[in-house]
Design a protein around this motif. Structure first.
Motif, PDB file in Angstrom:
ATOM      1  N   ILE A   1       0.826  -1.106  -0.040  1.00 36.28           N
ATOM      2  CA  ILE A   1      -0.050  -0.228   0.098  1.00 36.28           C
ATOM      3  C   ILE A   1       0.894   1.145   0.076  1.00 36.28           C
ATOM      4  O   ILE A   1       1.938   1.302   0.827  1.00 36.28           O
ATOM      5  N   GLY A   2       0.567   2.124  -0.926  1.00 32.76           N
ATOM      6  CA  GLY A   2       1.482   3.220  -0.867  1.00 32.76           C
ATOM      7  C   GLY A   2       1.131   4.495  -0.010  1.00 32.76           C
ATOM      8  O   GLY A   2       0.580   4.140   1.109  1.00 32.76           O
ATOM      9  N   ARG A   3       1.407   5.739  -0.239  1.00 29.09           N
ATOM     10  CA  ARG A   3       1.140   6.581   0.994  1.00 29.09           C
ATOM     11  C   ARG A   3       0.005   7.464   0.313  1.00 29.09           C
ATOM     12  O   ARG A   3      -0.974   7.208  -0.559  1.00 29.09           O
ATOM     13  N   ARG A   4      -0.370   8.130   1.787  1.00 29.68           N
ATOM     14  CA  ARG A   4      -1.795   8.904   1.479  1.00 29.68           C
ATOM     15  C   ARG A   4      -3.077   8.110   1.067  1.00 29.68           C
ATOM     16  O   ARG A   4      -3.793   8.643   0.454  1.00 29.68           O
ATOM     17  N   PHE A   5      -3.169   6.700   1.887  1.00 28.97           N
ATOM     18  CA  PHE A   5      -4.166   5.845   1.576  1.00 28.97           C
ATOM     19  C   PHE A   5      -5.120   6.154   2.528  1.00 28.97           C
ATOM     20  O   PHE A   5      -4.749   6.460   3.579  1.00 28.97           O
ATOM     21  N   PHE A   6      -6.352   6.194   2.148  1.00 26.41           N
ATOM     22  CA  PHE A   6      -7.458   6.452   3.082  1.00 26.41           C
ATOM     23  C   PHE A   6      -8.678   5.536   2.679  1.00 26.41           C
ATOM     24  O   PHE A   6      -9.336   5.214   1.724  1.00 26.41           O
ATOM     25  N   ILE A   7      -9.063   4.928   4.069  1.00 23.21           N
ATOM     26  CA  ILE A   7     -10.383   4.087   4.089  1.00 23.21           C
ATOM     27  C   ILE A   7     -11.397   4.733   4.820  1.00 23.21           C
ATOM     28  O   ILE A   7     -11.347   4.980   5.835  1.00 23.21           O
TER      29      ILE A   7
ATOM     30  N   GLU B   1      -1.684  -4.310  -4.794  1.00 21.13           N
ATOM     31  CA  GLU B   1      -0.947  -3.454  -4.852  1.00 21.13           C
ATOM     32  C   GLU B   1      -1.635  -2.237  -4.982  1.00 21.13           C
ATOM     33  O   GLU B   1      -2.552  -2.025  -6.084  1.00 21.13           O
ATOM     34  N   ILE B   2      -1.442  -1.163  -4.080  1.00 19.56           N
ATOM     35  CA  ILE B   2      -2.297   0.036  -4.230  1.00 19.56           C
ATOM     36  C   ILE B   2      -1.572   1.260  -4.302  1.00 19.56           C
ATOM     37  O   ILE B   2      -0.289   1.340  -3.434  1.00 19.56           O
ATOM     38  N   GLY B   3      -1.484   2.076  -5.105  1.00 20.75           N
ATOM     39  CA  GLY B   3      -0.664   3.263  -5.263  1.00 20.75           C
ATOM     40  C   GLY B   3      -0.962   4.517  -4.235  1.00 20.75           C
ATOM     41  O   GLY B   3      -1.505   4.262  -3.441  1.00 20.75           O
ATOM     42  N   ASP B   4      -0.470   5.570  -4.529  1.00 14.38           N
ATOM     43  CA  ASP B   4      -0.336   6.537  -3.645  1.00 14.38           C
ATOM     44  C   ASP B   4      -1.979   7.459  -4.079  1.00 14.38           C
ATOM     45  O   ASP B   4      -2.396   7.238  -4.847  1.00 14.38           O
ATOM     46  N   GLY B   5      -2.624   7.948  -2.846  1.00 17.21           N
ATOM     47  CA  GLY B   5      -3.658   8.691  -2.939  1.00 17.21           C
ATOM     48  C   GLY B   5      -4.648   7.999  -3.190  1.00 17.21           C
ATOM     49  O   GLY B   5      -5.830   8.630  -3.315  1.00 17.21           O
ATOM     50  N   CYS B   6      -4.749   6.884  -3.018  1.00 14.68           N
ATOM     51  CA  CYS B   6      -6.025   6.082  -3.244  1.00 14.68           C
ATOM     52  C   CYS B   6      -7.334   6.123  -2.029  1.00 14.68           C
ATOM     53  O   CYS B   6      -6.607   6.089  -0.916  1.00 14.68           O
ATOM     54  N   THR B   7      -8.378   5.907  -2.356  1.00 19.54           N
ATOM     55  CA  THR B   7      -9.498   5.821  -1.385  1.00 19.54           C
ATOM     56  C   THR B   7     -10.365   4.704  -1.612  1.00 19.54           C
ATOM     57  O   THR B   7     -10.620   4.530  -2.693  1.00 19.54           O
ATOM     58  N   LEU B   8     -10.652   4.104  -0.773  1.00 15.65           N
ATOM     59  CA  LEU B   8     -11.602   2.852  -0.464  1.00 15.65           C
ATOM     60  C   LEU B   8     -12.718   3.345   0.183  1.00 15.65           C
ATOM     61  O   LEU B   8     -12.580   3.982   1.380  1.00 15.65           O
ATOM     62  N   TYR B   9     -14.135   3.186   0.058  1.00 14.93           N
ATOM     63  CA  TYR B   9     -15.015   2.999   0.717  1.00 14.93           C
ATOM     64  C   TYR B   9     -15.592   1.956   1.605  1.00 14.93           C
ATOM     65  O   TYR B   9     -14.772   0.865   1.111  1.00 14.93           O
ATOM     66  N   HIS B  10     -16.410   1.797   2.632  1.00 16.91           N
ATOM     67  CA  HIS B  10     -16.988   0.583   3.336  1.00 16.91           C
ATOM     68  C   HIS B  10     -17.308  -0.431   2.399  1.00 16.91           C
ATOM     69  O   HIS B  10     -18.020  -0.250   1.124  1.00 16.91           O
ATOM     70  N   GLY B  11     -16.973  -1.629   2.702  1.00 14.07           N
ATOM     71  CA  GLY B  11     -17.532  -2.914   1.929  1.00 14.07           C
ATOM     72  C   GLY B  11     -16.745  -3.100   0.448  1.00 14.07           C
ATOM     73  O   GLY B  11     -17.150  -3.780  -0.217  1.00 14.07           O
ATOM     74  N   VAL B  12     -15.709  -2.351   0.117  1.00 14.00           N
ATOM     75  CA  VAL B  12     -15.095  -2.706  -0.767  1.00 14.00           C
ATOM     76  C   VAL B  12     -14.052  -4.007  -0.744  1.00 14.00           C
ATOM     77  O   VAL B  12     -13.645  -4.393   0.521  1.00 14.00           O
ATOM     78  N   THR B  13     -14.089  -5.003  -1.763  1.00 19.92           N
ATOM     79  CA  THR B  13     -13.273  -6.232  -1.735  1.00 19.92           C
ATOM     80  C   THR B  13     -12.303  -6.079  -2.921  1.00 19.92           C
ATOM     81  O   THR B  13     -12.571  -5.925  -4.102  1.00 19.92           O
ATOM     82  N   LEU B  14     -10.997  -6.037  -2.562  1.00 20.49           N
ATOM     83  CA  LEU B  14      -9.840  -6.487  -3.676  1.00 20.49           C
ATOM     84  C   LEU B  14      -9.587  -7.776  -3.333  1.00 20.49           C
ATOM     85  O   LEU B  14      -8.411  -8.031  -2.769  1.00 20.49           O
TER      86      LEU B  14
ATOM     87  N   ASN C   1      -2.246   5.144  -9.083  1.00 22.32           N
ATOM     88  CA  ASN C   1      -2.489   6.291  -8.092  1.00 22.32           C
ATOM     89  C   ASN C   1      -3.860   7.053  -8.311  1.00 22.32           C
ATOM     90  O   ASN C   1      -4.483   6.858  -9.177  1.00 22.32           O
ATOM     91  N   ASN C   2      -4.222   7.545  -7.040  1.00 20.75           N
ATOM     92  CA  ASN C   2      -5.408   8.518  -7.208  1.00 20.75           C
ATOM     93  C   ASN C   2      -6.641   7.650  -7.570  1.00 20.75           C
ATOM     94  O   ASN C   2      -7.433   8.182  -8.159  1.00 20.75           O
TER      95      ASN C   2
END
Length: 243
Positions: free
Chosen positions: A87-93, A106-119, A135-136
Motif C-alpha cells: 500500500i502506497g502513501r496517503r491511503f484513506f479508507i 498493490e495500491i498506489g499513492d493517494g487512493c481511497t476506498l469506501y466501506h464494503g470494498v473487496t480487492l 495512483n489516485n
C-alpha cells in the motif's frame, strides 16, 4: 553512531507517514474536525496503522506475527488487510467496515476506498491473484475488484460495481459486471472525487435510446396509418362534384 542516525531517520519517516495519513483524512472527509478525533474515532486510520506494523513484520519474514497483528486489527476495525499487500502513501479508507484487501494486492499513492470494498482474487494458485490500483484511484462502497489486473491512475469505480478486467487510466467503471464509461466522453486527469449520484449508467442510457427509438417508430406508424385511412376513405360530395 551510524545506527543512531539510521534509527533517527526511520523515526522521521514514520512521523512523516503518520502526518500524511492524518492530512489525507482531513482532505477527503469533511466530517473530520480534529487530530484527536481521527486518532480515536476513525477505524480506517486505525486499520492502516495495524497494517503498517503487520507489513513491517511480514517483510522481516515474521509471518505468524504479521498475520496475528493483522487479525487483531481486523477484530478492532472490521477491516481486513493482508500483511503481504503493498500500500502506497496517503491511503484513506472511509468508514472502513467490511473492507478486504488480499495478499498480492498493490495500491498506489493517494487512493481511497469506501466501506464494503473487496480487492480479491479469482485463483487458488500461489501467484499474483489480486488487483493492482494505480495512483489516485477511488473505489465506491460495496465494489468488488477481482483478479490480477490493473486499475489505471485517476480511475473511479462506482458503488456495488463488480470489476473483473483491466481498467484504463482516467476511466469510470459502473455496473455488474463493470462497464467502462467516461465523464462527458472525456478522460480527465484532474483530482477524482466519487460523486455517487452523478456517475453515468450505461444500462439506463441504453434503455433511454430504446425508448426514444420506440417512440419514433410509434409516431411513424401513426402517420402511415392516418395517411392510409385518408386515402381509403369514401370521396366527399365536393370531390364527387369535381369529378
Amino acid at each position: 553512531m551510524g545506527r543512531a542516525v539510521a534509527a533517527t531517520e526511520k523515526e522521521a519517516l514514520v512521523f512523516a507517514l503518520l502526518k500524511e495519513d492524518l492530512q489525507s483524512v482531513f482532505e477527503r472527509d469533511p466530517a473530520a474536525r480534529s487530530v484527536v478525533e481521527i486518532l480515536f474515532c476513525y477505524p480506517g486510520f486505525h486499520a492502516l496503522l495495524f497494517y503498517r506494523l503487520a507489513h513491517a513484520l511480514w517483510k522481516r519474514r515474521w509471518y505468524f506475527l504479521g498475520r496475528f497483528v493483522s487479525h487483531v486489527g481486523r477484530f478492532f476495525t472490521g477491516v481486513e488487510i493482508h500483511p503481504g499487500a503493498r500500500i502506497g502513501r496517503r491511503f484513506f479508507i472511509d468508514h472502513g467496515m467490511g473492507v478486504v484487501i488480499g495478499e498480492t494486492t498493490e495500491i498506489g499513492d493517494g487512493c481511497t476506498l469506501y466501506h464494503g470494498v473487496t480487492l480479491g482474487g479469482t485463483s487458488w494458485a500461489k501467484e499474483k491473484r489480486h488487483p493492482t490500483l494505480g495512483n489516485n484511484v477511488v473505489v465506491g462502497a460495496g465494489a468488488k475488484v477481482l483478479g490480477p489486473f490493473k486499475v489505471g491512475d485517476n480511475s473511479k469505480i462506482g458503488s456495488n460495481s463488480v470489476v473483473v478486467k483491466e481498467v484504463p487510466a482516467s476511466s469510470t467503471v459502473v455496473g455488474v459486471p463493470g462497464r467502462l464509461v467516461y465523464a462527458n466522453g472525456v478522460r480527465s486527469t484532474e483530482r477524482q472525487d466519487l460523486e455517487h449520484g452523478q456517475l453515468p449508467d450505461p444500462g439506463a442510457q441504453a434503455l433511454h435510446c430504446l425508448f426514444d427509438r420506440l417512440n419514433a417508430l410509434e409516431n411513424r406508424v401513426r402517420e402511415l396509418t392516418e395517411a392510409q385511412a385518408a386515402d381509403s376513405s369514401p370521396p366527399t360530395q365536393a370531390q364527387q362534384g369535381r369529378g
